[in-house]
Design an enzyme around this catalytic site. Structure first.
Site, PDB file in Angstrom:
ATOM      1  N   ARG A 127      55.291  26.198  83.017  1.00  0.00           N
ATOM      2  CA  ARG A 127      54.558  26.730  81.939  1.00  0.00           C
ATOM      3  C   ARG A 127      53.411  27.443  82.486  1.00  0.00           C
ATOM      4  NH1 ARG A 127      53.404  21.255  78.490  1.00  0.00           N
ATOM      5  NH2 ARG A 127      55.281  20.864  77.802  1.00  0.00           N
ATOM      6  N   ARG A 160      48.103  25.199  83.826  1.00  0.00           N
ATOM      7  CA  ARG A 160      47.064  24.210  83.801  1.00  0.00           C
ATOM      8  C   ARG A 160      47.051  23.129  84.613  1.00  0.00           C
ATOM      9  NH1 ARG A 160      47.725  24.358  77.445  1.00  0.00           N
ATOM     10  NH2 ARG A 160      49.830  23.983  78.096  1.00  0.00           N
TER      11      ARG A 160
END
Ligand SMILES: [Zn+2]
Length: 214
Positions: A127, A160
């Protein structure tokens, strides 16, 4: 049809729960949504839950269960519901079972979306996020046009903290410790059904429909 979704964080059980809710026309119930609705409507249970959440504490099992039982007695649940994210622990599962028994009810299915840790860590580590505009990508399934750069705003993409392998593995360890015992619990009740969550999402859903019946 009363269904509990089980599966590790990142296994895709939320997506499957939504699809089940859509196909069988029953509500998709997550504890997060219940907390938000009760706090927004300022119900007695909501006020109690808020006092814990405001202090950064976990809402106790019994109160969470009261909120869930209150929710599943609403009119839209007459034909059943899909529980997503509850129960998470054996005490919660026992509290739910006792509360349902008082209503002369019991769960019909516990569906475990089974994905090995390694696959989840790999999925999550692919991601990428744009911190400027909030867009999200995945290096395999939704890659940006130019590597490392946001399609929308041209900012640099980052991984993240939540998606970093060590963070993901920590969440998975908590899952194995607290939630995996539920697989045994529901297996002993004879309502556990496992599906292979490493398959494409459509195929996972097909397997679930085969279990639940068309
Ligand atoms: Zn952006």
């Amino acid at each position: 049809m009363k269904i509990i979704m089980l599966g590790a964080p990142g296994a895709g059980k939320g997506t499957q729960a939504k699809q089940i809710a859509g196909k069988y026309n029953i509500p998709h119930i997550s504890t997060g949504d219940i907390f938000r609705a009760n706090i927004k409507n300022n119900t007695e249970l909501g006020q109690k839950a808020k006092t814990y959440m405001d202090q950064g504490l976990l809402v106790p099992d019994e109160l969470t269960c009261d909120l869930v039982v209150d929710r599943i007695q609403q009119d839209d649940c007459v034909n059943g519901f899909v529980l997503d994210g509850f129960p998470r622990t054996i005490p919660q599962a026992e509290a739910l079972e006792n509360a349902l028994a008082k209503l002369n009810e019991s769960m019909d299915f516990a569906i475990d979306v089974d994905v090995p840790d390694e696959n989840i860590v790999n999925r999550m580590s692919g991601r990428r996020a744009c911190l400027k505009c909030g867009a999200t990508y995945h290096i395999v399934s939704i890659p940006p046009k130019k590597e490392g750069v946001c399609d929308n705003c041209g900012s640099e993409l980052v991984i993240r903290d939540d998606d970093k392998p060590e963070t993901v593995q920590k969440r998975l360890n908590v899952y194995h410790e607290q939630t995996q015992p539920l697989i045994d619990f529901y297996s002993k009740k004879g309502i556990l059904k496992s599906v292979d969550g490493t398959q494409p999402m459509d195929k996972v859903f097909e397997d679930i429909v085969n279990i639940l019946g068309a």
